[in-house]
Design a protein around this motif. Structure first.
Motif, PDB file in Angstrom:
ATOM      1  N   GLU A 135      14.304  45.813 -69.120  1.00 41.27           N
ATOM      2  CA  GLU A 135      12.923  45.736 -69.075  1.00 41.27           C
ATOM      3  C   GLU A 135      12.673  43.262 -69.656  1.00 41.27           C
ATOM      4  N   TYR A 136      12.976  43.790 -71.030  1.00 36.25           N
ATOM      5  CA  TYR A 136      13.201  42.260 -71.627  1.00 36.25           C
ATOM      6  C   TYR A 136      14.212  41.508 -71.581  1.00 36.25           C
ATOM      7  N   SER A 137      14.979  41.582 -70.507  1.00 35.20           N
ATOM      8  CA  SER A 137      16.221  40.652 -70.040  1.00 35.20           C
ATOM      9  C   SER A 137      15.699  39.712 -68.700  1.00 35.20           C
ATOM     10  N   ASN A 138      16.795  38.876 -68.768  1.00 36.97           N
ATOM     11  CA  ASN A 138      17.109  38.527 -67.758  1.00 36.97           C
ATOM     12  C   ASN A 138      18.562  39.112 -66.891  1.00 36.97           C
ATOM     13  N   ILE A 139      18.115  39.687 -65.927  1.00 37.21           N
ATOM     14  CA  ILE A 139      19.436  40.519 -65.323  1.00 37.21           C
ATOM     15  C   ILE A 139      20.229  39.821 -64.251  1.00 37.21           C
ATOM     16  N   GLY A 140      21.889  39.963 -64.126  1.00 39.34           N
ATOM     17  CA  GLY A 140      22.483  39.880 -62.648  1.00 39.34           C
ATOM     18  C   GLY A 140      23.455  40.627 -62.431  1.00 39.34           C
ATOM     19  N   TRP A 141      24.158  40.587 -61.041  1.00 36.65           N
ATOM     20  CA  TRP A 141      24.690  40.704 -60.702  1.00 36.65           C
ATOM     21  C   TRP A 141      26.300  39.196 -60.668  1.00 36.65           C
TER      22      TRP A 141
ATOM     23  N   GLU B 165      31.643  34.396 -58.911  1.00 38.48           N
ATOM     24  CA  GLU B 165      30.249  33.923 -58.715  1.00 38.48           C
ATOM     25  C   GLU B 165      29.154  34.677 -58.679  1.00 38.48           C
ATOM     26  N   GLY B 166      28.122  34.010 -58.808  1.00 35.69           N
ATOM     27  CA  GLY B 166      27.462  34.333 -58.998  1.00 35.69           C
ATOM     28  C   GLY B 166      25.962  34.962 -58.339  1.00 35.69           C
ATOM     29  N   VAL B 167      25.959  35.825 -58.282  1.00 35.70           N
ATOM     30  CA  VAL B 167      25.339  36.723 -56.715  1.00 35.70           C
ATOM     31  C   VAL B 167      23.556  36.664 -56.351  1.00 35.70           C
ATOM     32  N   SER B 168      23.300  37.217 -57.731  1.00 37.71           N
ATOM     33  CA  SER B 168      21.526  37.264 -57.160  1.00 37.71           C
ATOM     34  C   SER B 168      21.159  38.074 -59.175  1.00 37.71           C
ATOM     35  N   CYS B 169      19.953  37.225 -58.952  1.00 38.50           N
ATOM     36  CA  CYS B 169      19.378  37.599 -60.448  1.00 38.50           C
ATOM     37  C   CYS B 169      18.380  37.675 -60.371  1.00 38.50           C
ATOM     38  N   ILE B 170      17.238  38.913 -60.891  1.00 36.89           N
ATOM     39  CA  ILE B 170      15.899  38.508 -61.365  1.00 36.89           C
ATOM     40  C   ILE B 170      15.773  38.504 -63.180  1.00 36.89           C
ATOM     41  N   SER B 171      14.624  37.651 -62.850  1.00 34.58           N
ATOM     42  CA  SER B 171      14.198  37.402 -64.701  1.00 34.58           C
ATOM     43  C   SER B 171      12.750  38.535 -64.751  1.00 34.58           C
ATOM     44  N   SER B 172      12.659  38.578 -65.884  1.00 31.98           N
ATOM     45  CA  SER B 172      12.029  39.590 -67.097  1.00 31.98           C
ATOM     46  C   SER B 172      10.986  40.037 -66.223  1.00 31.98           C
TER      47      SER B 172
ATOM     48  N   SER C 263      26.019  32.981 -49.836  1.00 30.87           N
ATOM     49  CA  SER C 263      26.385  33.906 -48.955  1.00 30.87           C
ATOM     50  C   SER C 263      26.153  35.108 -48.516  1.00 30.87           C
ATOM     51  N   VAL C 264      24.971  35.960 -49.122  1.00 31.86           N
ATOM     52  CA  VAL C 264      24.733  37.104 -49.694  1.00 31.86           C
ATOM     53  C   VAL C 264      22.713  37.043 -49.542  1.00 31.86           C
ATOM     54  N   LYS C 265      22.218  35.864 -49.195  1.00 29.53           N
ATOM     55  CA  LYS C 265      20.929  35.736 -48.771  1.00 29.53           C
ATOM     56  C   LYS C 265      20.431  36.721 -47.250  1.00 29.53           C
ATOM     57  N   GLY C 266      19.796  37.663 -47.377  1.00 29.03           N
ATOM     58  CA  GLY C 266      19.217  38.374 -46.385  1.00 29.03           C
ATOM     59  C   GLY C 266      20.222  39.606 -45.987  1.00 29.03           C
ATOM     60  N   ARG C 267      21.326  39.899 -46.843  1.00 27.35           N
ATOM     61  CA  ARG C 267      21.927  40.894 -47.109  1.00 27.35           C
ATOM     62  C   ARG C 267      21.772  41.663 -48.196  1.00 27.35           C
ATOM     63  N   PHE C 268      21.856  41.218 -49.662  1.00 29.20           N
ATOM     64  CA  PHE C 268      21.567  42.218 -50.599  1.00 29.20           C
ATOM     65  C   PHE C 268      20.060  42.163 -51.469  1.00 29.20           C
ATOM     66  N   THR C 269      19.444  43.334 -52.387  1.00 23.21           N
ATOM     67  CA  THR C 269      18.666  43.155 -52.688  1.00 23.21           C
ATOM     68  C   THR C 269      19.063  43.428 -54.385  1.00 23.21           C
ATOM     69  N   ILE C 270      18.397  43.042 -55.052  1.00 22.02           N
ATOM     70  CA  ILE C 270      18.404  43.223 -56.598  1.00 22.02           C
ATOM     71  C   ILE C 270      16.785  44.030 -57.170  1.00 22.02           C
ATOM     72  N   SER C 271      17.456  44.741 -57.521  1.00 18.95           N
ATOM     73  CA  SER C 271      16.441  45.603 -58.337  1.00 18.95           C
ATOM     74  C   SER C 271      16.311  46.272 -59.706  1.00 18.95           C
TER      75      SER C 271
END
Length: 125
Positions: A30-36, A46-53, A63-71
């Motif tokens: 919850e208190y981290s930026n996370i990524g795949w 290659e950085g695939v996706s990330c989400i800010s805390s 390369s993955v926009k519209g196909r992958f979703t981070i949560s």
């Protein structure tokens, strides 16, 4: 003590779907930026996706926009990567990562200090 463990890798057909999970222990996502991130043989990581805390802002590789979703599920201290419309070029070892939330998340490995061991995703007929 600080650990990230991935689950859900495996074999999928082109056009199919997989969902990767990453469970954290010893710290709070919850208190981290996370990524795949992913790395295929002979290719750079290659950085695939990330989400800010805090803001929840997400970034995706073109390369993955519209196909992958981070949560992220804070109650379960687990992060996910839903992968749809898979292509053979998505074949790689996928790793989850977490870093300090001093800015909006970036798709650069230098911004992350906790890493999972990686899980293999293979897309083939």
């Amino acid at each position: 003590q600080l650990q990230l463990v991935e689950f859900g890798g495996g074999l999928a057909q082109p056009g199919g779907s997989l969902t990767l999970s990453c469970a954290a222990s010893g710290f709070s996502l919850e208190y981290s930026n996370i990524g795949w991130f992913r790395q295929a043989p002979g290719k750079e990581r290659e950085g695939v996706s990330c989400i800010s805390s805090s803001s929840g802002t997400t970034n995706y590789a073109d390369s993955v926009k519209g196909r992958f979703t981070i949560s992220r599920d804070n109650a379960k201290n687990t992060m996910y990567l839903q992968m749809n419309s898979l292509k053979p070029e998505d074949t790689a070892v996928y790793s989850c990562a977490a870093g300090l939330p001093f800015r909006q998340c970036q798709l650069s490995a230098k911004n992350y200090d906790n890493w999972g061991q990686g899980t293999q995703v293979t897309v083939s007929s």
